[in-house]
Scaffold this motif. Structure first.
Motif, short mmCIF file in Angstrom:
data_model
loop_
_atom_site.label_atom_id
_atom_site.label_comp_id
_atom_site.label_asym_id
_atom_site.label_seq_id
_atom_site.Cartn_x
_atom_site.Cartn_y
_atom_site.Cartn_z
N GLU A 64 6.95 -9.62 5.12
CA GLU A 64 6.17 -10.28 4.07
C GLU A 64 7.03 -11.34 3.38
OE1 GLU A 64 4.15 -7.72 1.26
OE2 GLU A 64 3.52 -6.34 2.82
N ARG A 102 7.42 -14.35 5.51
CA ARG A 102 6.17 -15.11 5.48
C ARG A 102 6.15 -16.02 4.25
NH1 ARG A 102 0.76 -14.80 7.26
NH2 ARG A 102 1.46 -13.93 9.22
N ILE A 103 6.61 -15.50 3.14
CA ILE A 103 6.68 -16.32 1.92
C ILE A 103 7.59 -17.53 2.14
CG2 ILE A 103 7.53 -16.38 -0.48
CD1 ILE A 103 6.54 -13.49 -0.79
N MET A 121 -1.08 -11.95 3.35
CA MET A 121 -0.51 -10.64 3.65
C MET A 121 -1.35 -9.53 3.02
SD MET A 121 2.90 -11.07 1.29
CE MET A 121 3.36 -12.61 2.03
N GLY A 122 -2.60 -9.87 2.74
CA GLY A 122 -3.51 -8.86 2.21
C GLY A 122 -3.25 -8.49 0.77
N ARG A 123 -2.54 -9.34 0.06
CA ARG A 123 -2.25 -9.04 -1.34
C ARG A 123 -2.96 -10.03 -2.25
NH1 ARG A 123 1.33 -5.02 -1.41
NH2 ARG A 123 2.73 -4.82 0.40
N THR A 148 -3.66 -4.18 7.23
CA THR A 148 -4.06 -5.47 7.78
C THR A 148 -2.91 -6.39 8.14
OG1 THR A 148 -4.23 -6.28 5.52
CG2 THR A 148 -6.27 -5.48 6.53
N PHE A 149 -1.76 -6.20 7.52
CA PHE A 149 -0.67 -7.17 7.72
C PHE A 149 -0.11 -7.07 9.13
CE2 PHE A 149 3.84 -8.48 7.18
CZ PHE A 149 3.60 -9.80 6.82
N PRO A 175 -2.69 -3.83 2.27
CA PRO A 175 -1.88 -4.65 3.18
C PRO A 175 -1.34 -3.87 4.38
CG PRO A 175 -1.22 -4.98 0.90
CD PRO A 175 -2.26 -3.92 0.88
N HIS A 217 2.44 -6.95 -6.93
CA HIS A 217 1.26 -6.39 -6.29
C HIS A 217 1.57 -5.03 -5.68
CE1 HIS A 217 -1.82 -5.57 -3.24
NE2 HIS A 217 -2.63 -6.18 -4.10
N ARG A 276 4.51 -10.78 -5.11
CA ARG A 276 4.44 -9.81 -4.02
C ARG A 276 4.92 -8.43 -4.51
NH1 ARG A 276 7.24 -5.88 -1.85
NH2 ARG A 276 6.19 -5.26 0.05
#
Lengths: 345, 278, 434
Positions: free
Chosen positions: B219, B222-223, C178-180, B275-276, B272, C134, C131
């Motif tokens: 994650e 990805r950011i 990312m679903g957040r 789905t992530f 998440p 969340h 992130r």
């Protein structure tokens, strides 16, 4: 005719009361302290800038005009705790420690003045923690008593620094305005010290010197005749020298662009001027608009600086912003005249 | 997973020379700039003044010097926050370029200048903007200033913690003394055992500050991809960036495999984690 | 025209250090709720289960500090090289019966990447913050920030996300991938604020009196110089002129908090300096902090409440000998000091052996038998070496959590706000070991 209320017995209030009495109006002078004379009297100011005239020579005549006048009713140790607008003038409640009294007045002059900035709030300078870090007013008293010594050990200092703009021109303490007096009073104090004790070195740390108008003369003389030294840059912090007996002023000499750390025996903070407690209270009592700085706001300050714009309510002196004694005295005269005109209608 | 970033080798015991004189930072930017550098300086100058933060951080200056008074860097380097603010406010392309060579890296980002500034400027903030631009344009002096940070950058980019206990190697941190580095020599057990003696499973690793789950690190990456950080880094150090991409690719594969392996347990989970995809 | 009451309010605000012209300081929290109403973000609320305690900030605003059901936002520097810092905090939570999550599903704030090497940007920082926010929200535990820099950075990022619509939009977009979603906590809370709020409960469990101990406090810059209006002040601590933390807990425990002239200075950490400009860091730490702490204040221990400060002040001292500065003043975090005075194991919990300047003299002064504790710890290390299971403050995480930020179906705060994520029943994953 009901009396005109003059609230505050400092230079502006004294001047207003004396002029009202001279115009033939009955005058009610209310002062919260047990004495008249305001900050100059309270803190025993020594010589007044820029002419280096002893404060008594100015305050004496101001006081005696008021103290001896039969149509001025003086109420000391008294506060106004309520004020209500009447068709003509105000009805006010006066309170002393053990009595309250309701009075009708035909007009009001607010001459509630300023307070010196509480230098403890600029904690980087250690005021209140290090005994040899002094405030403006304490140095005035010291000079008044003609005893320039370090509070910590009673010894005469060899080097003194003045730090300008403490509690002024500083958003960090919420006071972005200039106190107008800090430069000239600091220079005056330095000159006074040098006059009496040429062996003491005097340094003034400044970011701007604002000895406006004819006061510039004192600034020049302080260097030409009295050898006061000026360093352009602010002291950011005061710490103790090793051993704890001397103060270290840490700053930047902005002309030479280099950090300085200089030992001093005494450090004087040019504490600024803030709206006085009485001024804050008066704003609430009379519903007077205040500016972002907390001083009372005249309706149109350049057209008539003593008019509040509210019926029968006038301002004089440092209640509307930092001011020198002569300006406060002049405003007292102006406010007296305007109040008299209103009261007589 | 192998993290191959190098640790810089640099003697950190004090030489006699160092002990005699306080450390100073060499002032660069005095040599004549090339035409290419001048063009870059002009570009940077334009971007700097167009940045919306410039207007927000630089309000004006009374030149009082209180920022410099409280500045730790001003004490040991040829550096002054007041000068930096002046350059930010009034400087031309050349002075900005010069300041961006080394001076910007002297700042400690402690925010003391901000707290002292009677005008309300954000001096530490505007220095960060200058640094950001110097990285974005990959200027040579910035490459040099950041060269020792390959390892912490790798950690930050891949697992999002900047330090791990195996980074605190005794030979690199000799000046920290014998007790500061996990103390394996003192206690006669390996660094792994010293970490095991910390009473939380999450901290019992030597390879990052704490165990970071694969999903979390993906994650994070990805950011970095989405917010331009990876591109920024590519300008500074393309090799390092490619290595990071490789590491992350491996972790993405690992993640996909794990999803198959833990399929049963993941069933019914929401949010998440469900789905992530990395 | 302002009413009399409004005037009083204006004047009072000036008196509590309200900034003047130029930058107007607004309470960002108010705007945050407006944005929530417009559906732009979700506010992670402090609920009764979080057992909040009210404290006061620099401007006299109320700040609610949750004391229970917390999500530990760990600090990379603490975990990396002063692990007794987080473990003392977890231990104090167990002692006071607080529940929490200490997860592998957290990144650092990555502010090192910005303030140290500038290899990031505010949008990335804001996305990282959001992130982590969340993740705390989805587990229904309120974030508690361990690191002073993370705390300062997150306050800056919350401000940025509230004030800047473009950044908000971009960050929301990234999070959705990312679903957040964009979640901001009602308060950004530093662990030292938790400690301050918990003073009565902590002091009630004190075992070793510390009356004879002279402490000096290093106030972490990023606690109170970044977004100053949100730092906690208390009239009982330096008359409200300096931050209340971490001095408050020391005073409550009965220690002497001694003043010294350079209290306002930073520690010398400087991000990149602590690694690549160490001559600077150690000079600053020794000359500007440790020396006045010892020579002016005759301090027994320096106490601070941030990662970089403990690291710099502690680890810079050993080399001081080469300059004739042999102070070796112990440097501890407030939670290590508090845990020790409550009887925490100096090595197993406070992990004092990771510190450069030995704390053993201080332990003696506190009446702690460190020699037996040390022998016991050596025994423990031998046992670990022989394959014994480590003693833990909370249950270990399963293998699956090495990979997945699993959601065990923790109840989400307000089903009205996020219906899609609200299913499930209440369980807490971590919490103190029974």
């Amino acid at each position: 005719m009901n009396p005109v209320l003059v609230l505050g017995g400092g230079p502006a209030g004294l001047s207003a009361a004396a002029e009202l009495a001279a115009l033939g109006a009955p005058t009610l002078l209310v002062e919260r302290e047990s004495y008249l004379g305001g900050n100059p009297q309270r803190w025993h100011y020594s010589l007044l800038a820029p002419d280096l005239r002893p404060a008594q020579e100015v305050m004496g005549p101001l006081l005696s005009r008021v103290e001896n006048h039969p149509s001025i009713e003086r109420r000391l140790s008294t506060s106004v705790v309520r004020a209500e607008l009447r068709p003509k003038g105000y009805q006010v409640v006066l309170k002393t420690q053990d009595s309250t009294e309701t009075r009708d007045v035909s007009a009001v002059v607010l001459a509630t003045g300023f307070d010196h900035f509480d230098s403890r709030r600029k904690y980087e300078y250690g005021y209140g923690r290090y005994p040899d870090v002094l405030d403006f007013k304490e140095v005035e008293q010291m000079l008044h008593e003609d005893r320039v010594v370090r509070p910590s050990d009673g010894k005469p200092p060899r080097r003194i620094a003045w730090i300008l703009c403490v509690g002024s021109r500083d958003v960090q303490v919420g006071n972005p305005w200039c106190c107008r007096m800090g430069c000239v009073v600091s220079i005056k104090q330095a000159v006074e010290v040098r006059q009496r004790h040429p062996e003491i070195d005097a340094y003034v740390y400044y970011m701007d010197i604002r000895t406006y108008g004819l006061w510039e003369d004192l600034y020049w003389k302080s260097m030409q005749e009295y050898g006061v030294k000026f360093v352009r840059g602010r002291i950011g912090a005061v710490t103790l020298a090793e051993g704890g007996s001397r103060l270290i002023a840490t700053g930047e000499d902005t002309i030479l662009s280099r950090p300085t750390e200089v030992p001093f025996d005494m450090i004087v903070l040019a504490s600024g001027m803030e709206p006085g407690t009485g001024t804050k209270e008066a704003a609430t009592l009379f519903g007077v608009p205040v500016g972002p700085e907390g001083f009372l706001t005249p309706r149109v300050s350049d057209l008539n600086p003593v008019d509040s714009g509210l019926p029968g309510l006038f301002f004089a002196g440092a209640a509307t912003g930092p001011k020198a004694i002569p300006d406060a005295v002049t405003e007292g005269m102006g406010a007296a005249l305007r109040a008299f005109q209103y009261a007589r209608l | 997973m192998s993290i191959v970033a190098h640790l810089p080798r640099r003697a950190l015991t004090l030489t006699e020379e160092e002990a005699a004189a306080p450390p100073t930072m060499e002032l660069a930017g005095r040599k004549r700039a090339t035409a290419e550098e001048r063009a870059l300086a002009t570009t940077i100058f334009g971007e700097f003044h167009a940045d919306s933060r410039h207007r927000e951080f630089v309000l004006g200056c009374l030149n009082c010097g209180e920022c410099t008074t409280g500045c730790p860097a001003a004490r040991f380097y040829d550096f002054s926050p007041r000068e930096m603010l002046q350059i930010a406010q009034n400087g031309d392309a050349t002075t900005l370029w010069d300041a961006m060579q080394e001076k910007i890296w002297a700042c400690c980002q402690c925010y003391t200048c901000n707290m002292r500034c009677r005008f309300g400027n954000d001096i530490a903030g505007i220095i960060s903007v200058m640094r950001e631009l110097s990285v974005r344009h990959g200027i040579e002096s910035t490459r040099r200033a950041l060269a020792p940070f390959g390892r912490s950058l790798t950690l930050l980019m891949t697992v999002g913690t900047q330090v791990s206990s195996d980074m605190i190697q005794p030979d690199f941190f000799r000046d920290w003394g014998p007790f500061a580095t996990g103390s394996d020599k003192v206690w006669q057990v390996s660094a792994d055992i010293m970490r095991k003696a910390i009473p939380s499973d999450v901290l019992q690793t030597t390879r990052s500050a704490w165990e970071v789950s694969v999903q979390t690190s993906l994650e994070l990456f990805r950011i970095y991809e989405e917010t331009g950080v990876l591109d920024m880094l590519r300008g500074l150090d393309p090799d390092l960036t490619e290595m990071l991409v490789d590491i992350i690719e491996e972790r993405r594969e690992e993640f996909a495999e794990a999803r198959e392996r833990f399929g049963e347990e993941l069933k019914g989970m929401q949010g998440p984690v469900a789905t992530f995809s990395g | 025209m302002l009413s009399a009451n409004e005037i009083r309010k204006v004047v009072e605000e000036r008196n509590v250090h309200q900034r003047g012209t130029g930058k107007k300081v607004l309470d960002v929290r108010e705007e945050m709720y407006h944005l929530e109403e417009k559906g732009e973000l979700i506010v992670h609320r402090i609920r009764p289960e979080n057992r909040p305690v009210e404290l006061r900030t620099l401007f006299g605003w109320t700040k609610r500090i949750p004391t229970d059901r917390l999500w530990h936002h760990k600090s990379c520097g603490q975990c990396g090289n002063i692990p007794g810092y987080p473990s003392s905090l977890l231990w104090l939570m167990n002692e006071t019966g607080r529940t929490y999550l200490n997860e592998p599903h957290q990144t650092s704030c990555t502010a090192w990447n910005y303030h140290g090497t500038a290899t990031s940007n505010p949008v990335a920082l804001a996305a990282v913050a959001a992130r982590n926010f969340h993740r705390a929200y989805e587990t229904d535990h309120f974030p508690l920030i361990h690191c002073g820099t993370s705390y300062g950075d997150y306050k800056e990022m919350r401000k940025l996300l509230v004030e800047n619509a473009a950044v908000r939009t971009k960050v929301r977009e990234v999070l959705r991938k990312m679903g957040r979603d964009l979640v901001l906590p009602e308060e950004i809370v530093h662990y030292s604020e938790w400690v301050h709020a918990m003073r009565p409960e902590i002091v009630a469990r004190q075992k070793h009196p510390v009356h004879g101990v002279v402490t000096t406090v290093h106030e972490p810059c990023h606690y109170y110089k970044m977004v100053p209006e949100d730092a906690v002040y208390d009239d009982a601590v330096y008359a409200g002129q300096r931050p209340a933390v971490p001095s408050g807990i020391l005073l409550a425990l009965g220690a002497t908090v001694a003043d010294y002239s350079t209290w306002y200075d930073c520690c010398g950490f400087g991000f990149r300096h602590i690694l690549s400009e160490r001559e600077f860091s150690r000079s600053f730490a020794n000359l500007r902090k440790i020396r006045p702490m010892v020579e002016e204040a005759h301090s027994d221990v320096a106490i601070t409440s941030d990662t970089g400060c403990v690291t710099t002040l502690d680890k810079s001292q050993w080399i001081g000998k080469s300059h004739g500065l042999s102070y070796l003043l112990p440097v501890l975090s407030d939670v290590q000091f508090a845990a020790l005075s409550l009887g925490a194991h100096p090595y197993k919990i406070a992990q004092v052996h990771w510190h450069s300047a030995s704390a053993e003299g201080l332990l003696s002064k506190m009446g702690i038998d460190w020699r037996s504790a040390k022998a016991e710890f050596q025994e423990y290390l031998r046992a670990l070496k022989n394959g014994a299971a480590p003693e833990l403050l909370h249950p270990a995480h399963g293998e699956i959590e090495k990979f997945f930020a699993i959601n065990k179906g923790q109840v989400l705060p307000d089903p009205e706000v996020v219906p899609a994520l609200s299913a499930g029943s209440a369980t807490t994953e971590g919490g103190p070991a029974a």
